[in-house]
Structures are given as structure tokens and as C-alpha cells.
Design a protein around this motif. Sequence first.
Motif, short mmCIF file in Angstrom:
data_model
loop_
_atom_site.label_atom_id
_atom_site.label_comp_id
_atom_site.label_asym_id
_atom_site.label_seq_id
_atom_site.Cartn_x
_atom_site.Cartn_y
_atom_site.Cartn_z
N GLU A 1 1.04 -1.26 -0.01
CA GLU A 1 -0.03 0.19 0.05
C GLU A 1 0.83 1.30 -0.03
O GLU A 1 2.25 1.21 0.62
CB GLU A 1 -0.96 -0.10 1.36
N PRO A 2 0.52 2.05 -0.47
CA PRO A 2 1.21 3.66 -0.67
C PRO A 2 1.36 4.28 0.72
O PRO A 2 2.55 4.76 0.82
CB PRO A 2 0.30 4.60 -1.29
N SER A 3 0.84 3.77 1.92
CA SER A 3 1.17 4.02 2.96
C SER A 3 2.24 3.31 3.89
O SER A 3 2.80 3.65 5.21
CB SER A 3 -0.03 4.20 4.18
N PHE A 4 2.63 2.36 3.17
CA PHE A 4 3.73 1.51 3.82
C PHE A 4 5.19 2.03 3.49
O PHE A 4 5.54 2.24 2.42
CB PHE A 4 3.68 -0.02 3.17
N VAL A 5 5.60 2.51 4.65
CA VAL A 5 7.05 3.13 4.51
C VAL A 5 7.92 2.03 5.16
O VAL A 5 8.43 2.26 6.15
CB VAL A 5 7.14 4.44 5.20
N GLY A 6 8.81 1.45 4.03
CA GLY A 6 9.62 0.48 4.56
C GLY A 6 10.74 0.70 5.10
O GLY A 6 11.61 0.12 5.65
N GLN A 7 11.35 1.90 4.65
CA GLN A 7 12.67 2.69 5.28
C GLN A 7 12.73 2.77 6.82
O GLN A 7 13.85 2.82 6.95
CB GLN A 7 12.84 4.01 4.27
N VAL A 8 11.46 2.77 7.27
CA VAL A 8 11.63 3.20 8.83
C VAL A 8 11.58 1.79 9.59
O VAL A 8 11.68 2.04 10.69
CB VAL A 8 10.36 4.25 9.13
N ILE A 9 11.25 0.75 8.91
CA ILE A 9 11.45 -0.47 9.70
C ILE A 9 12.70 -1.17 9.78
O ILE A 9 13.54 -1.25 8.78
CB ILE A 9 10.35 -1.30 8.86
N ASP A 10 13.12 -1.68 11.06
CA ASP A 10 14.27 -2.13 11.19
C ASP A 10 14.59 -3.56 11.08
O ASP A 10 15.31 -4.21 10.79
CB ASP A 10 14.72 -2.07 12.71
N ARG A 11 13.15 -4.33 11.32
CA ARG A 11 13.27 -5.63 11.02
C ARG A 11 11.88 -6.27 10.61
O ARG A 11 10.95 -5.54 10.94
CB ARG A 11 13.51 -6.65 12.28
N MET A 12 11.61 -7.12 9.74
CA MET A 12 10.28 -7.86 9.61
C MET A 12 10.56 -9.28 9.59
O MET A 12 11.68 -9.75 9.21
CB MET A 12 10.03 -7.46 8.25
#
Length: 380
Positions: free
Chosen positions: A268-279
Motif C-alpha cells: 500500500e502507498p502508506s507502507f514506508v519500509g525505510q523506517v522498519i528495522d526488522r520484518m
Amino acid sequence: MTATSSAAGPCAGGVTVDRSDPARRAWVAQAVRRIEADAQRSADTHLLRFPLPSEVGVDLYLKDESTHVTGSLKHRLARSLFLYALCNGWLGEGTTVIESSSGSTAVSEAYFARLIGVPFVAVMPRWTSPEKISLIQAQGGRCHLVDDAAAIYDESRRLAAACGGHYMDQFTHAERATDWRGNNNIAESIFEQLTLERYPVPEWIVTAAGTGGTSATIGRYVRYRGHATRLCVPDPENSAFFPAWCASDPSVTGGGSKIEGIGRPRVEPSFVGQVIDRMMTVPDSCSVAAMRAVEKVLGRKVGPSTGTNLWTAFSLAAEMRDAGAAGSIVALLCDSGDRYADSYYDDDWVAAQGWDLGPATEIVSEFLRSGRWPDSAAGR
């Protein structure tokens, strides 16, 4: 609208276009006031201490978003979306609001639509839980069900165009409608509530993603405030978020998710992956086993996305213990399990999904007894 020009030529005055509408502005001002007054009447949600075995040596907290008046984390999002739409001039008196939703956002948006006196229609997958459909209808909303989850976006746009309404589009606007720097957002609330705790700056905050708006808000806030806190976003089976994040490719798609409220068939457009440290991926059976297992600890039921968060938080706590690291973890308690009595808490329904909860239930039960978490468990 009026247009005027000066006889002396454009340099002497040019053309003026006036689209002001005092009545519409007055209605918008009153609608904003009603939403702000509603927020003023509301207390913040609780930060609950979740008891872990002393051997773990980690403090775990649950941010209990189920205590909002509409019963879930999505209450915050719905309030922000309505204020955003009103202040952008997208809503007027009588405007029908259309939203694509798997359930909880629609419940909350129906509440705010009724609060300001506009119609509301939720476009949802046909398998959305009956309890959530009833909650939307109880708030005065109407449900429009579709067979294909991927069709909810286009169908929402079509309905909005057909009735001259406004498509709220939570999946696009979630990350921009909330002030991530503060203004009582969920991240600011968490850190304020931890101020007097043993470890006031958590090592991890855990939240799965539906729109991606909450993870974006938390990830941005911890950077803005200079905290060392890391953000972990667990993802259910078949969701597009995890493989897209690993590949740094937002065009990656998935098959959707069976864990209501989180995971998406597309990024989705609101998903900002750059601020996530781990998935990490969490099997559906693990999410459901965790949500069921913690009932005895909490004394009440929680929803399946909370199960996803808790499975991940337990794994991270065990990882910290193994590394000899002290600290705290915060996981989001997204909504109550009462909404899922006929689905995730129903044994026949669970069996029909092909889920065997036995192995995951044993892992969670052993962790809650001894603090031990097997390296072979998903997420480690």
C-alpha cells in the motif's frame, strides 16, 4: 464562483476567481469541532504490563487500543482521516464517505461519519467477520461486500463516483493524515507512558501492518526524537509486505492474508519500509495460537493481529534473553477478541482453514512457563 477583470488590462488587475462558500466553511468548522470535542472527551489507552517468566529478564508491555470507543487501533486512524479530508476540502454536508476496509477501520469511520452527520459505506471482502459487519451497521454505516479482496479499491472509487461521494482511501492517506512528530499520536503516547518504568526507552516496538500508517508513524517518531528503539513489523502468510520489503521492490504482490486487519495482497502507498528495522513472517497458525494462549494471562480475549504481534514479541524477548540484554518491548494490542467469536475462536472455523494450532500452542505455553523459545520456531 465569480470572475472579474479590469478594463485597463491584465497588469492592472488581472482575473479573480472566487470559490468561497461561507456555508460550507461553517459546516466544515462545526464538523472539525465535533471531532475535536470527541477527542477531548476521550482518555488515552492503557499500557498494560504483560507478565513474563522472571528468567526472561525483559519487560513486555501491551498498548491496549481496544479501549477506544470504537474498540480498536483504527479509531486513531479514522479520526485523523476525517480531519484530513475535512481540512483538505474533500467533505461537505451530505457527502457520502466510501472506504475500503477489512473491518475495524470501517467500524471507526462509521462512528465519525455519524458524529458529523454524513452517510458511510464500507467496501469489504465478503468473508469479513459478521461481528464487524454488525458493528459497522450499529454505527449507522452500510456494508458493500465483494468476492475479490483485490477489487475493493476500484469498487470504492466506482461507488464514490456514482454518488458524488468521497473515497477516503485509508491505504493511501494513513501515513500522511497523522502528525508523526507528536500531537498525541500513538508513538508519543507510548513513550510518555513509559517515562517512569525501569526501561523507559524500549528496545523494540512491535506492530504488524495493514495500511502501514501506524508503523510509519512510530518509525518516524523514534527517529525524530533520537531514540534507539527499533521497529519490528511481523507479517502474516501470503502478504506482499515482507517479500517486497526484503527485495526493496514495492511492485511485489502476494495472495492476501487470512489474519484480519493486517497483511495485504499489494504494497500500500502508506507502507514506508525505510523506517522498519526488522520484518519477519508469522504463520497463521502461530498468530491464532498466540491470541488464544494469552487469554488465561490477560483474563480476556484479543484479536488475531494481536496474536501476530505477541508471537513476535515473545520471540524478540527470548532473543534478548539469549544475548544477555535487558530492556523493554512494546507490542500493540489492536482489538478485542470478542469480534472473532465465530471465526478465530471457533474450532470448526479454524479447522476449515487448515490450521493445526497444536505445535504453536505448545511453543507459546512453554515460553509463558519457562521463558524458553525454540530456535526452530518461526520468526527466529
